[in-house]
Design an enzyme around this catalytic site. Structure first.
Site, mmCIF file in Angstrom:
data_model
loop_
_atom_site.group_PDB
_atom_site.id
_atom_site.type_symbol
_atom_site.label_atom_id
_atom_site.label_comp_id
_atom_site.label_asym_id
_atom_site.label_seq_id
_atom_site.Cartn_x
_atom_site.Cartn_y
_atom_site.Cartn_z
ATOM 1 C CE LYS A 181 -3.415 -2.691 -0.324
ATOM 2 N NZ LYS A 181 -4.150 -3.445 0.650
HETATM 3 C C1 LIG Z 1 -5.203 -4.566 0.938
HETATM 4 C C2 LIG Z 1 -6.692 -4.450 0.918
HETATM 5 C C3 LIG Z 1 -7.472 -4.792 2.035
HETATM 6 C C4 LIG Z 1 -6.920 -5.487 3.238
HETATM 7 O O1 LIG Z 1 -5.865 -4.863 3.846
HETATM 8 P P1 LIG Z 1 -4.966 -5.654 4.935
HETATM 9 O O2 LIG Z 1 -4.259 -4.562 5.668
HETATM 10 O O3 LIG Z 1 -4.054 -6.526 4.154
HETATM 11 O O4 LIG Z 1 -5.878 -6.432 5.810
HETATM 12 C C5 LIG Z 1 -8.825 -4.549 1.988
HETATM 13 N N1 LIG Z 1 -9.414 -4.026 0.896
HETATM 14 C C6 LIG Z 1 -8.714 -3.710 -0.205
HETATM 15 C C7 LIG Z 1 -9.423 -3.123 -1.376
HETATM 16 C C8 LIG Z 1 -7.333 -3.934 -0.241
HETATM 17 O O5 LIG Z 1 -6.638 -3.662 -1.353
#
Ligand SMILES: *Cc1c(COP(=O)(O)O)cnc(C)c1O
Length: 393
Positions: free
Chosen positions: A193
């Site tokens: 992210k």
């Molecule tokens: C990465 C992601 C999540 C989950 O995030 P985590 O921190 O890995 O639990 C949820 N929704 C979307 C759209 C994502 O890309």
């Protein structure tokens, strides 16, 4: 051809992040403590939101949120199937039913009209996704949610730094509102992210009572957490107010997050410049369709550079393209394979292809091209060259 492999993403870790984490490791307090509290404060300041609760992943944040809103058997939760599986898994694990709405084929986000059409007396929650760094049409979605008295929680995993231009600002010079400033949203700090803590997340809300329940549920259901007890000498024998989970964000991660947050503008600025270069160069490749940016996006965070392989323009399939790019040292990813057509969901709910045409069209054809702050314009050129080599001009 490229001589070195270009991954589709890579975390942007500098000496500032390494120093911040090292300091925590040397400090004697490595789990949730002063850095986690500082990260929550920095979020409130950065976004202008009222409450921020750090958690160990966005998935954990969604779990405690569903619990805090008492989502359970008999309830329906409206969400797109073009999303990461975590949200849908949690809805099902809570005993509730996911209700999928199709997305706009051009931007992969749900419209307020599609959500409104899916509302029933059982609808308990609406979870739109801000896709790839763009923003869903929040004013319209909130109007629908408010008209029915249903809470709206934004999946902001891709939207760290995204800014929405509200109906009142549209067409004017308005600066817009950062995602997370108002309402309730969940950010992810997973390694891919825009801001990472390796694993982690942040739930933000303008409702103090909701924040309080989330705060309790993410730490055993206790009224105060270990750090508060240690530093503020509050109620050493804190009680379980209700059974909770263990989803706190350790200081090692929070320190990484603070250093990353301080670099957000710089990192997103580089993503934006690379994305603009991509869009310019991709315009010459008819077989590839990027997403379009809706007019209500004031700032795009460019989390992902997604293209769809258009079978009206080429005989090459998405899977073939990804394999051929890999041979040319270019990494790609799929964000995402439609949730409703995955094994469990097909078998449990009887979902079949044809249910969500725009979602399925993209799910079969989409791939994410390399995009991360440390990439160079020459890297973009090498990706375009590889694409042209595989697809022809
Ligand atoms: C990465 C992601 C999540 C989950 O995030 P985590 O921190 O890995 O639990 C949820 N929704 C979307 C759209 C994502 O890309």
């Amino acid at each position: 051809m490229r001589e070195t492999f270009l991954p589709f993403t890579r975390p942007d870790i500098t000496a500032a992040e390494i120093d911040a984490v090292t300091e925590v490791l040397k400090s004697g307090w490595i789990t949730t403590g002063p850095r986690a509290a500082e990260l929550e404060e920095a979020f409130c300041e950065h976004l202008g939101c009222r409450e921020a609760v750090a958690v160990c992943s966005a998935t954990a944040g969604m779990h405690v949120l569903l619990a805090a809103l008492d989502v359970g058997p008999g309830d329906e939760v409206i969400t797109p199937a073009m999303t990461w599986v975590s949200t849908v898994n949690l809805i099902v694990l809570a005993g509730a039913t996911p209700v999928f709405v199709d997305v706009d084929r051009d931007n992969l986000m749900v419209s307020a009209e599609a959500v409104a059409a899916a509302i029933t007396p059982r609808t308990k929650l609406i979870v739109p996704v801000h896709f790839a760094g763009a923003v869903a049409d929040l004013d319209a979605l909130r109007r629908v949610a408010e008209a029915h008295g249903i809470p709206l929680v934004e999946d902001a995993a891709h939207a760290m730094g995204s800014v929405y231009r509200g109906t009142s600002d549209r067409g004017a010079a308005g600066q817009g509102t950062p995602v997370g400033r108002t309402g309730c949203a969940i950010f992810s700090f997973h390694a891919i992210k825009n801001v990472t803590t390796a694993e982690g997340g942040m739930l933000v809300t303008d409702q103090p009572e909701l924040a309080e329940r989330v705060r309790r549920l993410k730490f055993h259901g206790l009224g105060v957490d270990a750090f508060d007890r240690e530093t503020q000498g509050r109620a050493p024998q804190a009680e379980v107010i209700e059974p909770g989970y263990k989803y706190n964000l350790p200081d090692v991660s929070a320190a990484l997050g603070l250093a990353q947050l301080a670099r957000l503008e710089e990192m997103n600025g580089r993503r934006r410049a690379l994305a603009e270069l991509y869009l310019e160069r991709l315009a010459g490749i008819a077989a590839l369709r990027p997403l379009s940016t809706p007019p209500w996006v004031a700032t795009h965070a460019w989390h992902l550079m997604i293209v769809r392989v258009d079978d009206a323009e080429t005989a090459v399939t998405r899977d073939e393209l990804m394999a051929e790019l890999k041979k040319r040292n270019v990494g790609t990813g799929v964000h995402f394979r439609a949730v409703h057509l995955q094994k469990y969901y097909r078998e449990r709910f009887g979902y079949r292809p044809g249910m969500l045409p725009a979602t399925e069209w993209s799910s079969d054809r989409m791939c994410s091209l390399p995009l991360f702050p440390a990439m160079t314009p020459a890297d973009v050129d090498s990706v375009i060259e590889a694409l042209e080599d595989v697809l022809g001009r």
